[in-house]
Motif scaffolding. Structure first.
Motif, PDB file in Angstrom:
ATOM      1  N   LEU A 154      -4.826   2.206   8.200  1.00 32.85           N
ATOM      2  CA  LEU A 154      -5.412   0.862   8.293  1.00 32.85           C
ATOM      3  C   LEU A 154      -6.099   0.645   9.640  1.00 32.85           C
ATOM      4  N   LYS A 155      -5.532   1.196  10.702  1.00 35.61           N
ATOM      5  CA  LYS A 155      -6.168   1.075  12.025  1.00 35.61           C
ATOM      6  C   LYS A 155      -7.513   1.790  12.031  1.00 35.61           C
ATOM      7  N   GLU A 156      -7.550   2.963  11.407  1.00 36.90           N
ATOM      8  CA  GLU A 156      -8.813   3.702  11.346  1.00 36.90           C
ATOM      9  C   GLU A 156      -9.852   2.932  10.531  1.00 36.90           C
ATOM     10  N   LEU A 157      -9.434   2.365   9.417  1.00 39.02           N
ATOM     11  CA  LEU A 157     -10.366   1.587   8.589  1.00 39.02           C
ATOM     12  C   LEU A 157     -10.846   0.338   9.313  1.00 39.02           C
ATOM     13  N   GLN A 158      -9.968  -0.262  10.100  1.00 36.36           N
ATOM     14  CA  GLN A 158     -10.379  -1.419  10.890  1.00 36.36           C
ATOM     15  C   GLN A 158     -11.378  -1.009  11.970  1.00 36.36           C
ATOM     16  N   ALA A 159     -11.174   0.169  12.559  1.00 37.64           N
ATOM     17  CA  ALA A 159     -12.113   0.660  13.570  1.00 37.64           C
ATOM     18  C   ALA A 159     -13.498   0.888  12.963  1.00 37.64           C
ATOM     19  N   VAL A 174       0.368   4.670   6.565  1.00 38.28           N
ATOM     20  CA  VAL A 174      -0.438   3.524   6.132  1.00 38.28           C
ATOM     21  C   VAL A 174      -0.939   2.746   7.347  1.00 38.28           C
ATOM     22  N   SER A 175      -0.073   2.513   8.310  1.00 42.41           N
ATOM     23  CA  SER A 175      -0.486   1.774   9.516  1.00 42.41           C
ATOM     24  C   SER A 175      -1.604   2.491  10.255  1.00 42.41           C
ATOM     25  N   MET A 176      -1.473   3.807  10.416  1.00 37.93           N
ATOM     26  CA  MET A 176      -2.529   4.571  11.095  1.00 37.93           C
ATOM     27  C   MET A 176      -3.829   4.537  10.290  1.00 37.93           C
ATOM     28  N   ILE A 196       0.849  -1.198   0.000  1.00 40.67           N
ATOM     29  CA  ILE A 196       0.000   0.000   0.000  1.00 40.67           C
ATOM     30  C   ILE A 196       0.885   1.248   0.000  1.00 40.67           C
ATOM     31  N   ALA A 197       1.871   1.256   0.878  1.00 43.02           N
ATOM     32  CA  ALA A 197       2.771   2.415   0.971  1.00 43.02           C
ATOM     33  C   ALA A 197       3.485   2.661  -0.352  1.00 43.02           C
ATOM     34  N   GLU A 198       3.943   1.594  -0.983  1.00 42.50           N
ATOM     35  CA  GLU A 198       4.651   1.727  -2.263  1.00 42.50           C
ATOM     36  C   GLU A 198       3.715   2.211  -3.367  1.00 42.50           C
ATOM     37  N   SER A 199       2.512   1.668  -3.415  1.00 49.89           N
ATOM     38  CA  SER A 199       1.559   2.043  -4.464  1.00 49.89           C
ATOM     39  C   SER A 199       1.119   3.498  -4.358  1.00 49.89           C
ATOM     40  N   LEU A 200       0.947   3.982  -3.116  1.00 49.85           N
ATOM     41  CA  LEU A 200       0.408   5.324  -2.926  1.00 49.85           C
ATOM     42  C   LEU A 200       1.481   6.374  -2.641  1.00 49.85           C
ATOM     43  N   GLY A 201       2.709   5.912  -2.370  1.00 45.52           N
ATOM     44  CA  GLY A 201       3.777   6.855  -2.049  1.00 45.52           C
ATOM     45  C   GLY A 201       3.647   7.427  -0.649  1.00 45.52           C
TER      46      GLY A 201
END
Length: 195
Positions: free
Chosen positions: A61-66, A57-59, A46-51
């Motif tokens: 993903l945590k928000e999306l999981q919440a 990215v980790s933060m 994800i980080a590589e694709s979006l720059g």
């Protein structure tokens, strides 16, 4: 960004819309990337694709999981965590609506009920009391309707939504036979301003 043109345009648009929906641009773009990808992605991909940085990215993903709109996947022999979105669009919509209700509507309804129960705060302010009662009734009506709709199977919900204007026509016809309550303004609009 390191994406095919179609995906890039979709991801950029979701990022722009994110702020209007109450999430930041990064979170919107991460979700969009996962949504249009056929296979689950790990944080590095994800980080590589979006720059983006790995920490962003980790933060995100945590928000999306919440919000319960991404799913965590593991693959045998790979210790990394992979993420994907549900494939059923209706599941995504139902989850988003439920989460928004839980985060925004439910606390408001709780506060309105508390205010109504502590009438001493409202003594002497009949107008405020009336408006709070009116708002409470409206939100209770809408949440009751939501609970009914949410209980429908997806096929039934699609049928109901497909009815569109035919429901209004049916209610208007039924209103000629059965006494249905109308909004005051709606009757005036229909009669050309006369009531």
């Amino acid at each position: 960004m390191n994406l095919p043109p179609l995906q890039e345009e979709f991801v950029l648009h979701f990022g722009e819309m994110g702020s209007r929906w109450g999430i930041n641009r990064t979170v919107g773009q991460i979700y969009a990337l996962l949504f249009v990808n056929e296979h689950p992605l790990n944080a590095e991909q994800i980080a590589e694709s979006l720059g983006f940085s790995r920490s962003n990215v980790s933060m995100g993903l945590k928000e999306l999981q919440a919000w319960k709109i991404v799913r965590l996947k593991h693959f045998p022999g790979d210790r990394r965590e992979y993420f994907t979105t549900p494939t059923d669009l209706w599941e995504i919509v139902r989850t988003l609506v439920e989460e928004r209700k839980r985060r925004e509507i439910d606390p408001t309804l709780t506060k309105l009920r508390e205010l109504q129960m502590s009438r001493d705060k409202l003594d002497g302010d009949e107008y405020a009391n009336h408006r709070i009662e009116e708002l409470t009734q409206l939100i209770e009506l809408l949440t009751g309707w939501y609970d009914d709709i949410n209980g429908l199977e997806t096929d039934r919900l699609i049928q109901l939504l497909s009815l569109g204007a035919r429901v209004t026509d049916l209610m208007n016809k039924a209103g000629n036979v059965l006494p249905l309550r109308r909004r005051k303004g709606a009757a005036a609009e229909k009669d050309g301003g006369t009531t």
